[in-house]
Scaffold this motif. Structure first.
Motif, PDB file in Angstrom:
ATOM      1  N   SER A 230       0.821  -1.223   0.000  1.00 57.52           N
ATOM      2  CA  SER A 230       0.000   0.000   0.000  1.00 57.52           C
ATOM      3  C   SER A 230       0.851   1.268   0.000  1.00 57.52           C
ATOM      4  CB  SER A 230      -0.974   0.002   1.185  1.00 57.52           C
ATOM      5  OG  SER A 230      -1.909  -1.048   1.055  1.00 57.52           O
ATOM      6  N   LEU A 231       1.926   1.238  -0.781  1.00 61.20           N
ATOM      7  CA  LEU A 231       2.778   2.415  -0.933  1.00 61.20           C
ATOM      8  C   LEU A 231       2.489   3.074  -2.276  1.00 61.20           C
ATOM      9  CD1 LEU A 231       6.288   1.093   0.188  1.00 61.20           C
ATOM     10  CD2 LEU A 231       4.580   2.260   1.588  1.00 61.20           C
ATOM     11  N   PRO A 232       2.318   4.394  -2.327  1.00 61.53           N
ATOM     12  CA  PRO A 232       2.251   5.071  -3.629  1.00 61.53           C
ATOM     13  C   PRO A 232       3.515   4.745  -4.411  1.00 61.53           C
ATOM     14  CG  PRO A 232       1.776   6.603  -1.831  1.00 61.53           C
ATOM     15  CD  PRO A 232       2.272   5.352  -1.198  1.00 61.53           C
ATOM     16  N   ALA A 233       3.361   4.433  -5.687  1.00 61.10           N
ATOM     17  CA  ALA A 233       4.512   3.894  -6.410  1.00 61.10           C
ATOM     18  C   ALA A 233       4.563   4.367  -7.851  1.00 61.10           C
ATOM     19  CB  ALA A 233       4.489   2.368  -6.375  1.00 61.10           C
ATOM     20  N   VAL A 234       5.794   4.521  -8.326  1.00 59.40           N
ATOM     21  CA  VAL A 234       6.072   4.868  -9.714  1.00 59.40           C
ATOM     22  C   VAL A 234       6.939   3.772 -10.309  1.00 59.40           C
ATOM     23  CG1 VAL A 234       7.054   6.564 -11.295  1.00 59.40           C
ATOM     24  CG2 VAL A 234       6.021   7.330  -9.133  1.00 59.40           C
ATOM     25  N   GLY A 235       6.458   3.166 -11.400  1.00 56.02           N
ATOM     26  CA  GLY A 235       7.222   2.121 -12.065  1.00 56.02           C
ATOM     27  C   GLY A 235       7.682   2.568 -13.441  1.00 56.02           C
ATOM     28  N   TYR A 236       8.975   2.514 -13.644  1.00 57.12           N
ATOM     29  CA  TYR A 236       9.548   2.804 -14.958  1.00 57.12           C
ATOM     30  C   TYR A 236       9.814   1.491 -15.689  1.00 57.12           C
ATOM     31  CZ  TYR A 236      10.833   7.781 -14.129  1.00 57.12           C
ATOM     32  OH  TYR A 236      10.833   9.139 -13.896  1.00 57.12           O
ATOM     33  N   TYR A 237       9.232   1.326 -16.846  1.00 52.68           N
ATOM     34  CA  TYR A 237       9.443   0.212 -17.788  1.00 52.68           C
ATOM     35  C   TYR A 237       9.627  -1.132 -17.080  1.00 52.68           C
ATOM     36  CZ  TYR A 237      13.861   2.952 -17.259  1.00 52.68           C
ATOM     37  OH  TYR A 237      14.897   3.731 -16.795  1.00 52.68           O
ATOM     38  N   GLY A 238       8.641  -1.475 -16.252  1.00 52.51           N
ATOM     39  CA  GLY A 238       8.669  -2.757 -15.550  1.00 52.51           C
ATOM     40  C   GLY A 238       8.158  -3.873 -16.448  1.00 52.51           C
ATOM     41  N   ALA A 239       9.075  -4.608 -17.043  1.00 52.75           N
ATOM     42  CA  ALA A 239       8.711  -5.596 -18.057  1.00 52.75           C
ATOM     43  C   ALA A 239       8.174  -6.896 -17.466  1.00 52.75           C
ATOM     44  CB  ALA A 239       9.921  -5.906 -18.939  1.00 52.75           C
ATOM     45  N   ARG A 240       8.250  -7.063 -16.156  1.00 45.70           N
ATOM     46  CA  ARG A 240       7.825  -8.325 -15.532  1.00 45.70           C
ATOM     47  C   ARG A 240       6.489  -8.208 -14.802  1.00 45.70           C
ATOM     48  NH1 ARG A 240      12.906 -11.498 -14.163  1.00 45.70           N
ATOM     49  NH2 ARG A 240      14.586 -10.434 -15.261  1.00 45.70           N
ATOM     50  N   SER A 241       5.755  -7.132 -15.051  1.00 47.03           N
ATOM     51  CA  SER A 241       4.553  -6.853 -14.261  1.00 47.03           C
ATOM     52  C   SER A 241       3.311  -7.601 -14.725  1.00 47.03           C
ATOM     53  CB  SER A 241       4.247  -5.345 -14.282  1.00 47.03           C
ATOM     54  OG  SER A 241       5.326  -4.597 -13.773  1.00 47.03           O
ATOM     55  N   VAL A 242       3.264  -8.017 -15.990  1.00 43.26           N
ATOM     56  CA  VAL A 242       2.021  -8.570 -16.542  1.00 43.26           C
ATOM     57  C   VAL A 242       1.445  -9.706 -15.695  1.00 43.26           C
ATOM     58  CG1 VAL A 242       1.035  -9.795 -18.519  1.00 43.26           C
ATOM     59  CG2 VAL A 242       2.436  -7.753 -18.885  1.00 43.26           C
ATOM     60  N   PRO A 243       2.243 -10.669 -15.209  1.00 37.72           N
ATOM     61  CA  PRO A 243       1.645 -11.757 -14.420  1.00 37.72           C
ATOM     62  C   PRO A 243       0.982 -11.294 -13.119  1.00 37.72           C
ATOM     63  CG  PRO A 243       3.844 -12.356 -15.167  1.00 37.72           C
ATOM     64  CD  PRO A 243       3.689 -10.908 -15.439  1.00 37.72           C
ATOM     65  N   PHE A 244       1.286 -10.066 -12.671  1.00 40.50           N
ATOM     66  CA  PHE A 244       0.759  -9.574 -11.396  1.00 40.50           C
ATOM     67  C   PHE A 244      -0.365  -8.553 -11.561  1.00 40.50           C
ATOM     68  CE2 PHE A 244       5.376 -10.395 -10.746  1.00 40.50           C
ATOM     69  CZ  PHE A 244       5.278 -11.462  -9.864  1.00 40.50           C
ATOM     70  N   LEU A 245      -0.761  -8.267 -12.795  1.00 41.34           N
ATOM     71  CA  LEU A 245      -1.646  -7.127 -13.019  1.00 41.34           C
ATOM     72  C   LEU A 245      -3.048  -7.316 -12.453  1.00 41.34           C
ATOM     73  CD1 LEU A 245      -0.659  -5.904 -16.598  1.00 41.34           C
ATOM     74  CD2 LEU A 245      -0.253  -4.765 -14.402  1.00 41.34           C
ATOM     75  N   ASP A 246      -3.425  -8.536 -12.096  1.00 40.39           N
ATOM     76  CA  ASP A 246      -4.733  -8.745 -11.472  1.00 40.39           C
ATOM     77  C   ASP A 246      -4.722  -8.426  -9.981  1.00 40.39           C
ATOM     78  OD1 ASP A 246      -6.264  -9.500 -13.714  1.00 40.39           O
ATOM     79  OD2 ASP A 246      -5.426 -11.524 -13.638  1.00 40.39           O
ATOM     80  N   GLU A 247      -3.543  -8.152  -9.407  1.00 40.66           N
ATOM     81  CA  GLU A 247      -3.495  -7.765  -8.002  1.00 40.66           C
ATOM     82  C   GLU A 247      -4.089  -6.369  -7.829  1.00 40.66           C
ATOM     83  OE1 GLU A 247       0.165  -8.294  -5.937  1.00 40.66           O
ATOM     84  OE2 GLU A 247       0.645 -10.188  -6.945  1.00 40.66           O
ATOM     85  N   LYS A 248      -4.811  -6.187  -6.759  1.00 37.58           N
ATOM     86  CA  LYS A 248      -5.481  -4.913  -6.511  1.00 37.58           C
ATOM     87  C   LYS A 248      -4.542  -3.939  -5.804  1.00 37.58           C
ATOM     88  CE  LYS A 248      -9.618  -2.870  -4.438  1.00 37.58           C
ATOM     89  NZ  LYS A 248     -10.868  -3.141  -3.681  1.00 37.58           N
ATOM     90  N   ALA A 249      -4.415  -2.757  -6.361  1.00 31.49           N
ATOM     91  CA  ALA A 249      -3.544  -1.743  -5.765  1.00 31.49           C
ATOM     92  C   ALA A 249      -4.245  -1.073  -4.590  1.00 31.49           C
ATOM     93  CB  ALA A 249      -3.150  -0.701  -6.794  1.00 31.49           C
ATOM     94  N   GLY A 250      -3.492  -0.910  -3.493  1.00 35.06           N
ATOM     95  CA  GLY A 250      -4.019  -0.221  -2.324  1.00 35.06           C
ATOM     96  C   GLY A 250      -3.498   1.196  -2.204  1.00 35.06           C
ATOM     97  N   ALA A 251      -2.846   1.676  -3.258  1.00 36.55           N
ATOM     98  CA  ALA A 251      -2.267   3.025  -3.252  1.00 36.55           C
ATOM     99  C   ALA A 251      -2.159   3.500  -4.697  1.00 36.55           C
ATOM    100  CB  ALA A 251      -0.891   3.013  -2.588  1.00 36.55           C
ATOM    101  N   PRO A 252      -2.023   4.806  -4.911  1.00 35.00           N
ATOM    102  CA  PRO A 252      -1.926   5.333  -6.276  1.00 35.00           C
ATOM    103  C   PRO A 252      -0.690   4.819  -7.008  1.00 35.00           C
ATOM    104  CG  PRO A 252      -2.516   7.078  -4.746  1.00 35.00           C
ATOM    105  CD  PRO A 252      -2.137   5.889  -3.909  1.00 35.00           C
ATOM    106  N   LEU A 253      -0.815   4.766  -8.341  1.00 31.40           N
ATOM    107  CA  LEU A 253       0.224   4.214  -9.194  1.00 31.40           C
ATOM    108  C   LEU A 253       0.486   5.128 -10.386  1.00 31.40           C
ATOM    109  CD1 LEU A 253      -0.734   0.446  -9.471  1.00 31.40           C
ATOM    110  CD2 LEU A 253       1.576   1.271  -9.013  1.00 31.40           C
ATOM    111  N   MET A 254       1.738   5.151 -10.825  1.00 29.56           N
ATOM    112  CA  MET A 254       2.114   5.810 -12.072  1.00 29.56           C
ATOM    113  C   MET A 254       3.083   4.888 -12.807  1.00 29.56           C
ATOM    114  SD  MET A 254       4.044   9.497 -12.662  1.00 29.56           S
ATOM    115  CE  MET A 254       2.553  10.483 -12.407  1.00 29.56           C
ATOM    116  N   PHE A 255       2.859   4.744 -14.126  1.00 28.77           N
ATOM    117  CA  PHE A 255       3.727   3.925 -14.960  1.00 28.77           C
ATOM    118  C   PHE A 255       4.327   4.778 -16.072  1.00 28.77           C
ATOM    119  CE2 PHE A 255       0.407   0.743 -13.672  1.00 28.77           C
ATOM    120  CZ  PHE A 255       1.226  -0.115 -12.952  1.00 28.77           C
ATOM    121  N   HIS A 256       5.602   4.525 -16.405  1.00 26.89           N
ATOM    122  CA  HIS A 256       6.278   5.152 -17.534  1.00 26.89           C
ATOM    123  C   HIS A 256       6.814   4.062 -18.464  1.00 26.89           C
ATOM    124  CE1 HIS A 256       6.151   9.028 -15.519  1.00 26.89           C
ATOM    125  NE2 HIS A 256       6.803   8.544 -14.478  1.00 26.89           N
ATOM    126  N   PHE A 257       6.511   4.191 -19.762  1.00 27.23           N
ATOM    127  CA  PHE A 257       6.983   3.221 -20.752  1.00 27.23           C
ATOM    128  C   PHE A 257       7.543   3.931 -21.978  1.00 27.23           C
ATOM    129  CE2 PHE A 257       3.346   1.057 -18.659  1.00 27.23           C
ATOM    130  CZ  PHE A 257       4.015  -0.032 -18.130  1.00 27.23           C
TER     131      PHE A 257
END
Length: 222
Positions: free
Chosen positions: A131-158
């Motif tokens: 539950s930490l606000p998070a910024v992910g830059y070009y995280g190529a391994r995230s797809v298998p986890f995308l069904d997890e529910k975020a408990g904090a705001p998110l930003m992605f850069h690709f």
């Protein structure tokens, strides 16, 4: 002020590169490394965050497997890095990140996370699991986890030309995490923030993404 500190974790002590702001802090950020270790580039990210007013802490995630890892960006470095990522595993990496965040929280600081490449995926998991606000830059391994529910705001850069994250995978981020801010930078590939690597660095994209990141962190940690 910046330098190495020790962080107590469930897997023994690990080192962390800590950078302090020159004045009162706006909060704290766990800086999550690429697969190459807490090298000069990642340390410089922590120091830039400190210059912007945040306490920054970059834990050396590979320490439970091997101390002092700093790898090059060549094929040998990539091969060694992938072996270390596999040996460490996601759960142990998240334990070290959580211990780092708790250390900062115990100081009374509001904590967010920022990560790059492999660390971009781990930053995403900071939002879903810690539950930490998070910024992910070009995280190529995230797809298998995308069904997890975020408990904090998110930003992605690709990067639009990132072969490791095709447009379909970027679109999955939008579909599975519709509340997240998703930015795609034309004319850039993987690791466009890595200013020590001329083959990867995209100056315009890096500058814009960094400003968006600082604005996000200031809004979430105030």
């Amino acid at each position: 002020m910046h330098g190495w500190i020790d962080i107590e974790t469930p897997h023994g002590p690990v080192r962390g590169w800590r950078a302090e702001p020159p004045g009162p802090s706006k909060g704290a950020v766990v800086v999550i490394q690429e697969i190459f270790g807490v090298n000069a580039h990642i340390r410089s990210v922590a120091e830039r965050l400190a210059d912007a007013g945040f306490v920054a802490l970059a834990p050396a995630l590979f320490d439970p497997v091997e101390h002092g890892v700093e790898l090059g960006y060549d094929d040998a470095g990539v091969q060694r890095a992938r072996a270390l990522v596999s040996a460490l595993g996601t759960e142990r990496a998240m334990d070290v990140i959580n211990a780092s965040a708790e250390k900062l929280q115990m100081e009374g600081l509001r904590v967010g996370a920022i990560g790059f490449c492999w660390g971009g995926t781990l930053a995403f998991l900071c939002a879903t699991r810690l539950s930490l606000p998070a910024v992910g830059y070009y995280g190529a391994r995230s797809v298998p986890f995308l069904d997890e529910k975020a408990g904090a705001p998110l930003m992605f850069h690709f990067g639009a030309d990132d072969n490791s994250i095709p447009p379909h995978d970027i679109e999955l981020h939008r579909q599975k995490q519709p509340q997240a801010q998703v930015f795609v930078y034309e004319g850039t590939g993987h690791a466009f923030n890595r200013d020590v690597d001329p083959k990867a660095y995209g100056a315009d994209a890096a500058k814009l993404a960094w400003q968006r990141t600082l604005d996000f962190l200031e809004a979430q940690l105030r």
